[in-house]
Design a protein around this motif. Structure first.
Motif, PDB file in Angstrom:
ATOM      1  N   LEU A 193     -24.726  24.115 -30.698  1.00 11.40           N
ATOM      2  CA  LEU A 193     -23.316  24.302 -30.380  1.00 11.40           C
ATOM      3  C   LEU A 193     -23.213  25.209 -29.163  1.00 11.40           C
ATOM      4  N   ILE A 194     -22.461  24.770 -28.157  1.00 10.69           N
ATOM      5  CA  ILE A 194     -22.241  25.554 -26.946  1.00 10.69           C
ATOM      6  C   ILE A 194     -20.744  25.638 -26.692  1.00 10.69           C
ATOM      7  N   THR A 195     -20.274  26.830 -26.355  1.00 10.57           N
ATOM      8  CA  THR A 195     -18.871  27.027 -26.016  1.00 10.57           C
ATOM      9  C   THR A 195     -18.752  28.253 -25.125  1.00 10.57           C
ATOM     10  N   ASN A 196     -17.618  28.410 -24.453  1.00  7.78           N
ATOM     11  CA  ASN A 196     -17.383  29.652 -23.718  1.00  7.78           C
ATOM     12  C   ASN A 196     -16.310  30.503 -24.402  1.00  7.78           C
ATOM     13  N   VAL A 197     -15.884  30.078 -25.597  1.00  5.70           N
ATOM     14  CA  VAL A 197     -15.015  30.904 -26.431  1.00  5.70           C
ATOM     15  C   VAL A 197     -15.882  31.474 -27.555  1.00  5.70           C
ATOM     16  N   GLN A 198     -15.269  32.027 -28.582  1.00  3.03           N
ATOM     17  CA  GLN A 198     -16.028  32.587 -29.693  1.00  3.03           C
ATOM     18  C   GLN A 198     -16.773  31.475 -30.429  1.00  3.03           C
ATOM     19  N   MET A 199     -18.002  31.773 -30.822  1.00  6.48           N
ATOM     20  CA  MET A 199     -18.783  30.806 -31.581  1.00  6.48           C
ATOM     21  C   MET A 199     -18.079  30.436 -32.885  1.00  6.48           C
ATOM     22  N   ALA A 200     -17.319  31.368 -33.454  1.00  4.42           N
ATOM     23  CA  ALA A 200     -16.609  31.103 -34.703  1.00  4.42           C
ATOM     24  C   ALA A 200     -15.183  30.598 -34.465  1.00  4.42           C
ATOM     25  N   HIS A 201     -14.908  30.089 -33.262  1.00  8.23           N
ATOM     26  CA  HIS A 201     -13.590  29.544 -32.941  1.00  8.23           C
ATOM     27  C   HIS A 201     -13.455  28.147 -33.534  1.00  8.23           C
ATOM     28  N   ALA A 202     -12.313  27.535 -33.382  1.00  7.43           N
ATOM     29  CA  ALA A 202     -11.964  26.301 -34.082  1.00  7.43           C
ATOM     30  C   ALA A 202     -12.939  25.148 -33.848  1.00  7.43           C
ATOM     31  N   THR A 203     -13.300  24.869 -32.603  1.00 12.66           N
ATOM     32  CA  THR A 203     -14.142  23.693 -32.357  1.00 12.66           C
ATOM     33  C   THR A 203     -15.549  23.858 -32.913  1.00 12.66           C
ATOM     34  N   PRO A 204     -16.267  24.940 -32.613  1.00 14.25           N
ATOM     35  CA  PRO A 204     -17.577  25.086 -33.254  1.00 14.25           C
ATOM     36  C   PRO A 204     -17.470  25.089 -34.784  1.00 14.25           C
ATOM     37  N   ALA A 205     -16.411  25.707 -35.301  1.00 11.90           N
ATOM     38  CA  ALA A 205     -16.217  25.761 -36.753  1.00 11.90           C
ATOM     39  C   ALA A 205     -16.107  24.367 -37.343  1.00 11.90           C
ATOM     40  N   ALA A 206     -15.438  23.476 -36.639  1.00 10.14           N
ATOM     41  CA  ALA A 206     -15.259  22.116 -37.148  1.00 10.14           C
ATOM     42  C   ALA A 206     -16.589  21.395 -37.319  1.00 10.14           C
ATOM     43  N   PHE A 207     -17.606  21.827 -36.604  1.00  9.74           N
ATOM     44  CA  PHE A 207     -18.908  21.178 -36.677  1.00  9.74           C
ATOM     45  C   PHE A 207     -19.863  21.829 -37.677  1.00  9.74           C
ATOM     46  N   ALA A 208     -19.621  23.095 -38.063  1.00  6.74           N
ATOM     47  CA  ALA A 208     -20.639  23.787 -38.860  1.00  6.74           C
ATOM     48  C   ALA A 208     -20.090  24.683 -39.962  1.00  6.74           C
ATOM     49  N   ALA A 209     -18.814  24.551 -40.287  1.00  8.29           N
ATOM     50  CA  ALA A 209     -18.243  25.411 -41.333  1.00  8.29           C
ATOM     51  C   ALA A 209     -17.218  24.627 -42.146  1.00  8.29           C
ATOM     52  N   HIS A 210     -16.917  25.150 -43.313  1.00  8.98           N
ATOM     53  CA  HIS A 210     -15.918  24.554 -44.193  1.00  8.98           C
ATOM     54  C   HIS A 210     -15.021  25.692 -44.689  1.00  8.98           C
ATOM     55  N   VAL A 211     -13.924  25.919 -44.013  1.00 11.68           N
ATOM     56  CA  VAL A 211     -12.974  26.961 -44.402  1.00 11.68           C
ATOM     57  C   VAL A 211     -11.569  26.373 -44.408  1.00 11.68           C
TER      58      VAL A 211
END
Length: 189
Positions: free
Chosen positions: A13-31
């Motif tokens: 996962l690569i982003t220039n915002v927070q790693m725990a922001h919405a888009t990365p979260a959609a790929f690797a978290a369930h909240v």
């Protein structure tokens, strides 16, 4: 991402915002809510993603610590997920110099968080540099890899009607995607 892992693929996962922001979260978290960023950070680490590059160090460290950057962390549970990541075999970097020194031929897992929150402009490293490094690490897996690349601050600049940064960020993302497309064009599979 989970389907890729089931198939034995490496993931990133690569982003220039927070790693725990919405888009990365959609790929690797369930909240239940995208604002549950410390929970997202915990789940992203637990998910076993091989390469994590972006901002958002604060969601990985406790309130009592400031890590590589000025702000103290956001975690109220006292956990330092970066120390836990290192214990799990990740190489941790937090600036362009240490990022540039990462040898992809020997690095299996990499976490790079380059800001307290979203990465400041000019991005250092750039999305292009992060993409190049991630592909070099992930492509060692003969089963292939899944890599999500996000230029998340395009959205932020758009909300502010900041045309200069929208254009600059779109170009930054385009340069990263050019690296990925060149890699893909050179592969038989």
């Amino acid at each position: 991402l989970e389907e890729a892992q089931i198939r034995g693929m490496s993931t990133g996962l690569i982003t220039n915002v927070q790693m725990a922001h919405a888009t990365p979260a959609a790929f690797a978290a369930h909240v239940e809510n995208r604002d549950m960023m410390t929970e997202i950070a915990e789940q992203i680490l637990a998910s076993g993603v091989d390469v994590l590059l972006g901002g958002g160090e604060d969601d990985f460290i406790p309130l009592s610590e400031n890590g590589c950057y000025a702000q103290n962390g956001h975690r109220t549970d006292g956990r330092n997920l970066l120390n836990e990541a290192i214990d799990l075999g990740y190489t941790y970097v937090c600036d362009e110099s240490t990022f540039n020194n990462v040898d992809p031929s020997v690095t299996q897992r990499l976490i790079g968080l380059f800001a307290d929150e979203g990465m400041p402009r000019p991005y250092s490293p750039t999305l292009e540099e992060m993409t190049r490094k991630a592909i070099a690490i992930l492509s060692k897996n003969p089963d292939g890899f899944f890599l999500m690349i996000e230029g998340g601050q395009i959205d932020w600049a758009s909300h502010s009607n900041d045309a200069e940064n929208v254009i600059s960020d779109v170009i930054d993302l385009d340069e990263a995607l050019a690296v990925a497309m060149a890699y893909a064009a050179d592969q038989s599979n």
